[in-house]
Enzyme design. Structure first.
Site, mmCIF file in Angstrom:
data_model
loop_
_atom_site.group_PDB
_atom_site.id
_atom_site.type_symbol
_atom_site.label_atom_id
_atom_site.label_comp_id
_atom_site.label_asym_id
_atom_site.label_seq_id
_atom_site.Cartn_x
_atom_site.Cartn_y
_atom_site.Cartn_z
ATOM 1 N N TYR A 103 45.464 36.898 58.735
ATOM 2 C CA TYR A 103 46.491 35.843 58.584
ATOM 3 C C TYR A 103 47.931 36.355 58.597
ATOM 4 C CZ TYR A 103 43.171 32.108 58.498
ATOM 5 O OH TYR A 103 42.225 31.196 58.897
ATOM 6 N N GLU A 145 37.699 29.032 54.346
ATOM 7 C CA GLU A 145 36.782 29.942 55.061
ATOM 8 C C GLU A 145 35.980 30.794 54.077
ATOM 9 O OE1 GLU A 145 39.528 31.632 57.944
ATOM 10 O OE2 GLU A 145 39.803 29.619 58.748
#
Ligand SMILES: Cc1cc2nc3c(=O)[nH]c(=O)nc-3n(C[C@H](O)[C@H](O)[C@H](O)COP(=O)(O)OP(=O)(O)OC[C@H]3O[C@@H](n4cnc5c(N)ncnc54)[C@H](O)[C@@H]3O)c2cc1C
Ligand code: HEM
Length: 412
Positions: A103, A145
Site C-alpha cells: 500500500y 483484506e
C-alpha cells in the site's frame, strides 16, 4: 470493522479539501491513474509480476482505479457507502495475494501522479490532504483484506497466498475451450468454493521476465473433490497478439503439470437462500461461473426452477453442450435455451434461436421478472443483457453480473 471510526480520524478541513478535488478527479482521474501506472512500473518494475500488463495496454484497469479513487473522494465523509465496492476490489486483491506492505508503494506513486497531473491546481494543502486520505482509505482496504485472508486460512482446506495444484485431467470442451481439473499437490483437501467464485493462476513461463497472473472461474459445483477451470484460447483478433496465458494453458499445461493458484475469491456468488426462479445467462466462455451455479442448484435446491440461456457463435465453440442437455433432460427444474448467431449446417437441432438474446426473447421464454438473474460474458453482451433486463423491469437488486477483467460500466 468500524469504518466510521476510521473516517473520524480525518479532520473536517482535510475532508473538505479532498471533496473539493472531486470535480478535478472527474475530469482528470484517468490521466492521473495512467500516469500512476507509468510511475509505478518505472519505480517498482517487480510489480509487473502482479499486474496484468494486457489490461494496462487496453487501459481498462486505469479506468477502474480512477472510478475507485473518485468514489473514495466523493464519499470521504461516509466511507461506509463505498464498502460494497471496497469488498469487490478486496476480493480481487486477495485473489492476487496483495499485502499491506504494497500500500505505501501505491500511495507514493499515486500522490506523485496527482501532483504531476494536477500541477497548478493542486497546492501543498491539497497534496497533504490526499496523503492523509490515502492512508485512511488504504487502512480500510488492508483491514478488509486481512479479514478475508484470515477467513481463507481458517476454512477447512483453505489457504492464503499461492498453493501448488496438480492437473489431474485435461478435457477439450469445444474448438476453443478446454477444462483443467486441479487437485492440491500436497494431497490435502481444498476449500469448498461458492458457486461463481474464481481462482488466480500464476504462470511462471521459462525465459519470460515476469510471472503472469490470470483469474479463472471455477466451472464445477462445489465439493466434488477437484476444482475445474475452463479456459478459452484467445486467438488474438484485429491484429492483436494471441492471449499469452490461455494459449500457455492450452498448449504447455497437461496432465501432471503443476499450477500455483490462490484460494477461491469473488463476490459474484449464488444466493442459495433465494427460492425464486434462477435465471442464468451466458455469452461464450462467460458460461463458467454459471455452470457452477447450475450444477450446485440442481444438487442443493431440487425444487428451484432454473432457466439457463446460453449464447455463442455455433456448435463448434459451444462448450459442454451435451452435458448441459443431459441436465435439462434429467431434471424437470432445468430449462435450457441456446442462441447461435452464426450456426453451421450441423447445428440445426441444437439451437432455439438464431441471432442474439434480447428483451423480446427473454420476455417470451421467462415466466416472470421476479427472479434472481446472473449473467456473464463479453462487455457488449453484458451491456445488452443489462439493457434487456431493464426493459423487462427487473429490479436492480435482482441483477448480478461479473466482468472477466477490470469492472466496466454496465450501462452503454
Ligand atoms: C473474475 C474473472 C474470471 C475469469 N474467468 C475466466 C474463465 O472462466 N475462463 C476464461 O477463459 N477466462 C476467464 N477470465 C479471463 C482470464 O483471466 C484471462 O483474461 C484470459 O484467459 C486471457 O488471458 P491471456 O493471457 O490468454 O490473454 P492476454 O495476453 O491477457 O490478452 C487478452 C486479450 O487481449 C488481446 N490484446 C492483447 N494486446 C492487446 C491490446 N494492446 N489491445 C487490445 N487487445 C489486446 C489479446 O488478443 C487477447 O484476446 C476471467 C477473468 C476474470 C477477471
Ligand atoms: C487504496 C488503494 C487501492 C485502490 C483504491 C485499488 C483499486 C483497485 C481497483 C478498482 C481494481 C480493479 C478491480 C476490479 O474491477 O476487478 C484493482 C485491481 C488491482 N489492484 Fe488495486 N487498489 C489499491 C491498492 C492496490 C495495491 C496496494 C496493490 C498492490 C501493488 C494493488 C494491486 C492490484 C492489482 C494487481 C489489481 C488487478 C489489476 C489487473 O489485473 O489488471 N492494488 N485495484
Amino acid at each position: 470493522m468500524l469504518v466510521t471510526n476510521i473516517t473520524t480520524g480525518l479532520d473536517r478541513q482535510t475532508k473538505d479539501i479532498v471533496k473539493s478535488t472531486v470535480p478535478l478527479l472527474q475530469e482528470r482521474g484517468e490521466d492521473i491513474t495512467k500516469r500512476f501506472y507509468q510511475l509505478l512500473f518505472k519505480n517498482n518494475p517487480e510489480l509487473k509480476n502482479i499486474f496484468n500488463q494486457t489490461n494496462q495496454r487496453k487501459g481498462n484497469q486505469s479506468k477502474a482505479l480512477a472510478n475507485a479513487v473518485y468514489s473514495a473522494a466523493f464519499y470521504i465523509d461516509e466511507l461506509e457507502k463505498i464498502m460494497p465496492q471496497v469488498k469487490q476490489i478486496a476480493h480481487k486483491h486477495k485473489s492476487l495475494n496483495i499485502q499491506p506492505e504494497h500500500y505505501p508503494i501505491v500511495g507514493e506513486n499515486l500522490l506523485a501522479a496527482i501532483k504531476e497531473v494536477l500541477n497548478d491546481s493542486a497546492d501543498e494543502e491539497v497534496l497533504v490532504a490526499w496523503e492523509k486520505a490515502y492512508s485512511v482509505i488504504a487502512d480500510v482496504f488492508i483491514s478488509t483484506e486481512k479479514e478475508m485472508y484470515q477467513e481463507a486460512e481458517k476454512t477447512i482446506g483453505g489457504w492464503s497466498g499461492f498453493r501448488n495444484f496438480i492437473v489431474v485431467d485435461k478435457v477439450v470442451e469445444s474448438d476453443v475451450i478446454t477444462s483443467l481439473y486441479l487437485e492440491a499437490a500436497d494431497g490435502e483437501p481444498c476449500a469448498i468454493h461458492q458457486p461463481g467464485q474464481y481462482i488466480t493462476v500464476k504462470a511462471e513461463i521459462e525465459g519470460a521476465p515476469y510471472n503472469y497472473l490470470r483469474q479463472y472461474s471455477l466451472s464445477c459445483a462445489p465439493g466434488g473433490g477437484a476444482y475445474r477451470i475452463s479456459v478459452k484460447r484467445e486467438d488474438g483478433l484485429n491484429g492483436h497478439p494471441p492471449g499469452i496465458i490461455s494459449n500457455y494453458l492450452h498448449s504447455d499445461i497437461n496432465k501432471g503439470s503443476i499450477l500455483p493458484i490462490t484460494a477461491p475469491s469473488g463476490y459474484f456468488t449464488l444466493d442459495s437462500q433465494d427460492t425464486r426462479p434462477l435465471v442464468l445467462i451466458s455469452g461464450g466462455v462467460g458460461l463458467t461461473p454459471l455452470l457452477s451455479m447450475l450444477e450446485s442448484t440442481i444438487k442443493n435446491q431440487p425444487e428451484r426452477e432454473i432457466y439457463y440461456i446460453h449464447a455463442t457463435q455455433n456448435g463448434k465453440v459451444h462448450a459442454m453442450r451435451e452435458a448441459i442437455q443431459k441436465l435439462d433432460k434429467k431434471h424437470d427444474q432445468v430449462h435450457t435455451y441456446t442462441v447461435y448467431d452464426n450456426p453451421t449446417d450441423n447445428d440445426n437441432k441444437f439451437y432455439d434461436k438464431v441471432g442474439y438474446i434480447d428483451y423480446n426473447y427473454l420476455s417470451t421464454i421467462l415466466p416472470t421478472n421476479n427472479a434472481a438473474f446472473y449473467f456473464c460474458g463479453p462487455k457488449g453482451f453484458m451491456q445488452s443483457i443489462y439493457k434487456s433486463l431493464s426493459q423487462f423491469e427487473v429490479e436492480d437488486k435482482d441483477i448480478n453480473y461479473e466482468f472477466f477483467g477490470p469492472s466496466e460500466e454496465i450501462k452503454d
